[in-house]
Structure formats: structure tokens, C-alpha cells
Design an enzyme around this catalytic site. Structure first.
Site, PDB file in Angstrom:
ATOM      1  N   LYS A   1       0.474   5.864  -5.582  1.00  0.00           N
ATOM      2  CA  LYS A   1       1.329   5.443  -4.456  1.00  0.00           C
ATOM      3  C   LYS A   1       2.764   5.255  -4.936  1.00  0.00           C
ATOM      4  CE  LYS A   1       2.129   1.514  -1.278  1.00  0.00           C
ATOM      5  NZ  LYS A   1       1.597   0.257  -0.684  1.00  0.00           N
TER       6      LYS A   1
ATOM      7  N   ASP B   1       9.181  -1.130  -0.061  1.00  0.00           N
ATOM      8  CA  ASP B   1       8.350  -1.370   1.114  1.00  0.00           C
ATOM      9  C   ASP B   1       8.907  -2.550   1.902  1.00  0.00           C
ATOM     10  OD1 ASP B   1       6.412  -1.563   3.019  1.00  0.00           O
ATOM     11  OD2 ASP B   1       4.807  -2.214   1.661  1.00  0.00           O
TER      12      ASP B   1
ATOM     13  N   LYS C   1       8.449  -7.195   6.669  1.00  0.00           N
ATOM     14  CA  LYS C   1       7.862  -8.250   5.857  1.00  0.00           C
ATOM     15  C   LYS C   1       8.738  -9.500   5.928  1.00  0.00           C
ATOM     16  CE  LYS C   1       5.581  -5.483   2.261  1.00  0.00           C
ATOM     17  NZ  LYS C   1       4.214  -5.976   2.484  1.00  0.00           N
TER      18      LYS C   1
ATOM     19  N   ASP D   1       6.498  -1.228  -5.377  1.00  0.00           N
ATOM     20  CA  ASP D   1       5.433  -0.598  -4.604  1.00  0.00           C
ATOM     21  C   ASP D   1       5.219   0.884  -4.985  1.00  0.00           C
ATOM     22  OD1 ASP D   1       3.409  -1.112  -2.813  1.00  0.00           O
ATOM     23  OD2 ASP D   1       4.590  -0.625  -1.030  1.00  0.00           O
TER      24      ASP D   1
ATOM     25  N   GLU E   1       1.475   1.218   5.063  1.00  0.00           N
ATOM     26  CA  GLU E   1       2.014   2.564   4.857  1.00  0.00           C
ATOM     27  C   GLU E   1       1.406   3.279   3.660  1.00  0.00           C
ATOM     28  OE1 GLU E   1       3.279  -0.069   3.584  1.00  0.00           O
ATOM     29  OE2 GLU E   1       3.615   0.610   1.533  1.00  0.00           O
TER      30      GLU E   1
ATOM     31  N   ARG F   1      -1.676   3.536   2.529  1.00  0.00           N
ATOM     32  CA  ARG F   1      -2.873   4.338   2.821  1.00  0.00           C
ATOM     33  C   ARG F   1      -2.513   5.627   3.545  1.00  0.00           C
ATOM     34  NH1 ARG F   1      -5.504  -0.509   6.106  1.00  0.00           N
ATOM     35  NH2 ARG F   1      -4.184  -1.613   4.605  1.00  0.00           N
TER      36      ARG F   1
HETATM   37  N1  BES Z   1       2.790  -2.907  -0.606  1.00  0.00           N
HETATM   38  C1  BES Z   1       1.982  -3.743   0.181  1.00  0.00           C
HETATM   39  C2  BES Z   1       0.902  -4.462  -0.618  1.00  0.00           C
HETATM   40  C3  BES Z   1       1.345  -5.425  -1.666  1.00  0.00           C
HETATM   41  C4  BES Z   1       1.334  -6.789  -1.433  1.00  0.00           C
HETATM   42  C5  BES Z   1       1.693  -4.988  -2.922  1.00  0.00           C
HETATM   43  C6  BES Z   1       1.700  -7.675  -2.417  1.00  0.00           C
HETATM   44  C7  BES Z   1       2.069  -5.876  -3.914  1.00  0.00           C
HETATM   45  C8  BES Z   1       2.063  -7.219  -3.664  1.00  0.00           C
HETATM   46  C9  BES Z   1       1.290  -2.929   1.276  1.00  0.00           C
HETATM   47  O1  BES Z   1       1.967  -1.812   1.729  1.00  0.00           O
HETATM   48  C10 BES Z   1       1.121  -3.837   2.446  1.00  0.00           C
HETATM   49  O2  BES Z   1       2.100  -4.255   2.974  1.00  0.00           O
HETATM   50  N2  BES Z   1      -0.118  -4.126   2.813  1.00  0.00           N
HETATM   51  C11 BES Z   1      -0.417  -4.975   3.898  1.00  0.00           C
HETATM   52  C12 BES Z   1      -1.495  -4.333   4.721  1.00  0.00           C
HETATM   53  C13 BES Z   1      -1.695  -4.945   6.075  1.00  0.00           C
HETATM   54  C14 BES Z   1      -0.488  -4.726   6.952  1.00  0.00           C
HETATM   55  C15 BES Z   1      -2.901  -4.312   6.707  1.00  0.00           C
HETATM   56  C16 BES Z   1      -0.875  -6.317   3.332  1.00  0.00           C
HETATM   57  O3  BES Z   1      -1.512  -6.328   2.293  1.00  0.00           O
HETATM   58  O4  BES Z   1      -0.581  -7.329   3.927  1.00  0.00           O
HETATM   59 ZN    ZN Z   2       3.242  -0.931   0.335  1.00  0.00          ZN
HETATM   60 ZN    ZN Z   3       3.381  -2.240   3.263  1.00  0.00          ZN
END
Ligand code: BES
Ligand code: ZN
Ligand code: ZN
Length: 489
Positions: free
Chosen positions: A257, A262, A269, A280, A341, A343
Site C-alpha cells: 500500500k 492519507d 480524519k 501510510d 482507501e 483496500r
Molecule cells: N491508513 C489508515 C489506517 C491506519 C490507522 C494506519 C492508524 C496507521 C495508523 C486507513 O486508511 C484508514 O483510515 N482506515 C480506517 C478504515 C475505516 C474507515 C473503515 C480506520 O482504520 O479507521
Molecule cells: Zn490509509
Molecule cells: Zn484511510
């Protein structure tokens, strides 16, 4: 550079010699080193316990300026990670003392009931990785890395382990490359720049490289990647790195990835932790680092690294929650949440990997979910696989390298949670719970019949606090793990 060296301490000048000492028995075959360890043990405040340290200055009869004796704990408890940590701490100490070189006396493998490689490799890793500093953005450099690190071994060991030395060095160089990419701020690694940087490094190393740009991605149907990247002024790229030795049929595909930043997109966020989202792209960095190491190590297995690179931004043209997109595989996806994003871009890269390369195994690495960090904490990655053997092999590689992994389930019935009334799938689970699992289940839809595993590295890819052999920032997690794995598949 780290070297294996055999030398006469009475004849050669050494500015600092590190001697690991166990609390419950001698661990050195070299009589000179053994005597130094005994001298340290005779000092009441030094017991050889982990963390103990004492310095002996100018020992008689030797041309060693100082001997740093370091406790290694109980003989039975010494494992790879104890040795990495000790070597890392030794190097840190050397840097703090403003030395320019260090020699570490390797304990004897026999006395620790291990193979020589199991002692030498972790010592070299800890020392070499612990010596890395990312100071590109500092004008004043306070902590200068050591210029030379030698591992003192018996004379017959130097040539015997020359291959191991080169292998460790290559894997650590790959790890360091990954660390630096992850630590680099997002303004200096926007998708076009990051893709070019990966391509340059990979080409220099001798890999075959292809970078598919915006036009190619659109015409080939990478709808999910394009949708995630459409809010950014720097458009998506797919970097494809290939290591293909002649006469080898087996190919392993690695997908990483590469979200260079992000923001979450329209599902923006919250402020806390937003600046860390430059990390990310850690999966991408690990895959590129692994492939680049392959060019030096030349294993007898084909590797293809597929690295989807995008920036997930907010803009007048960004993908909206509720949009439906068409992925490379042909499956449509309702974007329930623009922050899910990772996935989406992995789905496209995985489907492309399967179609184009029909690999023997497909492994993806991604900082995919916060839920995985909630489950396993910041130091352990989650492993998901349709193939239990593959998952077990990954977990075992994690034990070897101390890039720890834990096998989590892929329950079929949870797929229910990814249904969309409008499209083939939703990228957002209908349940609050089990987010790491539902993300992995989403990915499983794009692996086809290929043997596949997903490693969620959201926790261990990045550290706010320095550890024994890693400074704060990118950890390079995955490169050492994948190397251990590649050699077993
Ligand atoms: N890049 C994030 C996941 C992440 C979180 C990486 C903390 C490193 C540290 C990912 O793209 C994300 O935002 N995932 C969401 C998914 C949700 C919206 C279904 C998450 O984990 O909250
Ligand atoms: Zn991400
Ligand atoms: Zn994300």
C-alpha cells in the site's frame, strides 16, 4: 558497512571494544575477550544482567583504548532479539561517546547452544540498523553515525560467513531505504515523485522497472486507484519492480500500500495523528526495499513487486462517500467511507498481479486499519490468509526476525458486512467491530484463486519513540520479515 573481522587485540589498535557478558557463565571462546569479561564480573556493580554496563580503560597488554562490557542476561534466555538489542545499544553508546568506530566481540555460538549464523546475523542487524540516522532535514547534525563497525570473530569464521554478511547488509540496506521513505514528509514524496524515486533506486539496483502513469491506469481500467487519487493534484502511479532469475518458474507477487498521505478524503480524519499519515505508504516502502535487496542477494525465486501509489486528499474533485466505482477486476464498489482507501488501491493492484503474473503466492503489506492496532498494539502485525500454512510460515518468519505477526481469522460469514445495496461490494463494513478482519475480507475478493496472505502493519510500521536499533519514525517493518519468508516459500 559492517565487517566480520579477526584480529589480535594485543597488536591492533581498537578505539572501543564491546564485550557482551552473561550473568551465569562465560560466552566467549577468545581467551583475551574472556579475560576482559572476567575483569568486568569482578566489579561489584556489574553483574552481567541485561542493561548492566561498565567501561574498562586501557586494559593491560592490549591496544584497546576502552572496553565497553554489556550485560546480556542469562545464557539460556539469549535469543536473536537480545543480541540485536545489545548490538543496537552498543552502537548508540558509541555514537553518544562520539566515537567513529566500534568493534563488537561476538559470543561463541557453541556456548549459547546455537548455530553461528543465529548469533552473527542478529548482531550485525542490530548494529547496522542501530547506526542509521535520518538527518536529511537537519542543518546541525548532533549524532553522527559510526563510520565503521566490526564484529570480532574467530579467524576461520570470516570467510565462512562472508555470504551471510553480504545478505544481512543487503536486507538492512533495504530496511533503511524503507525507513527513510516512510520518515520523509508527504510534501517530498507525492505520488509522481515517490514513484520516480522507487523506480530510480530499483533500476540502479538492477531490477526491471515499469511505472504505469495516469493515462495507462485509466486505459487499463484501474478505476479504484484512480478514484482514491482523484482529489490530489499529483496523480496515481503503479510501480512494478521485477526480479526474474533465468530458468526459474516460480514467482511471488508482493503488493504494498502506497498512500503517500492519507487525509481520509471527504471523510476527513480528525487532527490527532493526521501528520503521521505520511506513513501510510509503509507497505510500498517495505515491498520496494525487499525487491531492491533481491537484486543483490539474487535468490532462486522470481519476485514481482506491485506498488500502487496515491495521495488521498480532499478537493472539489475528490471521491464522495456514496460514489460507486469500477475496480480493475470488474467488480463495482460503493465507497461507504473515503478513509477506507487502502483496500481500494490494493484491490486493483492485487487483481492486476493475479491476471498479469499468475503468481505462486501473493502477499500484500499495508497500513490498513486502526482496528488492527487496537487488537494487537503498536508492535505486532496482523496476518490474514486463506491458506493456514502460508499464515503459519509468516508467523514463524516473524518469530525469527522479531517482526512479530499474529494470525487473525477470515470468517466467511462476516462477508455479509460488506454488502452494498447498489454495488457488488461496499468498502465500509456495516458493523463497528472487527475492522481489521472486514478489511482483509474485502481484499480476499480480489485474490482470485491465488494463494494469498495479507499483513496489516498499521501498528509496527512507524514508531514515535526510538527503540534499541531504530530511531523514531519509519521502522522498515516488513523487509526483514519478507526476506525470511521468501527464502522459505
Ligand atoms: N491508513 C489508515 C489506517 C491506519 C490507522 C494506519 C492508524 C496507521 C495508523 C486507513 O486508511 C484508514 O483510515 N482506515 C480506517 C478504515 C475505516 C474507515 C473503515 C480506520 O482504520 O479507521
Ligand atoms: Zn490509509
Ligand atoms: Zn484511510
Amino acid at each position: 558497512m559492517i565487517r566480520l573481522k579477526s584480529t589480535n587485540l594485543a597488536k591492533t589498535n581498537v578505539s572501543a571494544l564491546v564485550v557482551p557478558v552473561c550473568e551465569d557463565g562465560p560466552v566467549h571462546d577468545n581467551p583475551v575477550v574472556s579475560r576482559l569479561a572476567d575483569t568486568a564480573m569482578a566489579i561489584p556493580e556489574f553483574k552481567g544482567e541485561a542493561g548492566d554496563q561498565v567501561i574498562l580503560y586501557s586494559p593491560e597488554g592490549l591496544r584497546v583504548e576502552r572496553v565497553i562490557c554489556m550485560g546480556l542476561g542469562k545464557t539460556k534466555k539469549v535469543d536473536g532479539e537480545t543480541l540485536r538489542a545489545l548490538a543496537g545499544k552498543a552502537v548508540k553508546r558509541g555514537i553518544a561517546m562520539k566515537l567513529s568506530s566500534l568493534m563488537i566481540a561476538s559470543p561463541s555460538a557453541g556456548r549459547l547452544d546455537r548455530e553461528p549464523g543465529q548469533i552473527l546475523a542478529p548482531l550485525m542487524e542490530g548494529a547496522y540498523l542501530g547506526n542509521h540516522r535520518f538527518d536529511r532535514y537537519k542543518e546541525k547534525i548532533e549524532k553522527k553515525p559510526l563510520k565503521r563497525i566490526d564484529l570480532l570473530v574467530a579467524a576461520d569464521q570470516v570467510r565462512k560467513h562472508a555470504v551471510l554478511q553480504r545478505r544481512v547488509q543487503a536486507v538492512c540496506d533495504g530496511t533503511i531505504l524503507a525507513r527513510e521513505w516512510v520518515s520523509t514528509p508527504a510534501n517530498d514524496k507525492r505520488p509522481d515523485v515517490f514513484a520516480r524515486e522507487i523506480a530510480d533506486q530499483a533500476r540502479n539496483a538492477g531490477l526491471k522497472v515499469e511505472v504505469i502513469t495516469e493515462r495507462g491506469l485509466v486505459s487499463k481500467g484501474f478505476g479504484a486507484m484512480m478514484a482514491v487519487g482523484q482529489g490530489s493534484d499529483s496523480k496515481p502511479r503503479l510501480a512494478v519492480l521485477r526480479y526474474q532469475p533465468k530458468g526459474v518458474k516460480k514467482t511471488i507477487a508482493l503488493v504494498g500500500k502506497g498512500v503517500t498521505f492519507d487525509s481520509g478524503g471527504i471523510n476527513l480524519k480528525p487532527t490527532a495523528g493526521l501528520s503521521d499519515m505520511k506513513m501510510d505508504m509503509s507497505g510500498a516502502a517495505a515491498v520496494a526495499g525487499t525487491l531492491i535487496a533481491a537484486a543483490t542477494i539474487k535468490p532462486k525465486v522470481g519476485l514481482v513487486g506491485l506498488i500502487p501509489i496515491v495521495e488521498n486528499m480532499v478537493s472539489g474533485n475528490a471521491t464522495r462517500p456514496g460514489d460507486v466505482i469500477k475496480s480493475f477486476s470488474g467488480k463495482t464498489v460503493e465507497v461507504g467511507n473515503t478513509d477506507a482507501e487502502g483496500r481500494l488501491i490494493l484491490a486493483d493492484a492485487m487483481a492486476y498481479a493475479v491476471k498479469k503474473y499468475n503468481p505462486h503466492a501473493l502477499i500484500d503489506l499495508a497500513t490498513l486499519t486502526g482496528a488492527c492496532v487496537v487488537a494487537l498494539g503498536e508492535k505486532i502485525a496482523g496476518v490474514f490468509s486463506s491458506d493456514d500454512d502460508l499464515a503459519q510460515t509468516i508467523v514463524a518468519a516473524g518469530r525469527q526476525t522479531h517482526e512479530r505477526c499474529w494470525h487473525l481469522p477470515l470468517p466467511e460469514d462476516y462477508k455479509e458486512l460488506l454488502k452494498s445495496p447498489l454495488a457488488d461490494l461496499s468498502n465500509m463494513s456495516s458493523s463497528r467491530w472487527g475492522g481489521a478482519i472486514t478489511a482483509a475480507l474485502f481484499l480476499s475478493e480480489f485474490a482470485g484463486k491465488t494463494r494469498w496472505a495479507h499483513i496489516d502493519i498499521a501498528g509496527p510500521a512507524y514508531t514515535k519513540k526510538a527503540t534499541d536499533y531504530c530511531e523514531a519514525g519509519g521502522t522498515g517493518f516488513g523487509v526483514r520479515l519478507l526476506w525470511d519468508l521468501v527464502e522459505q516459500l
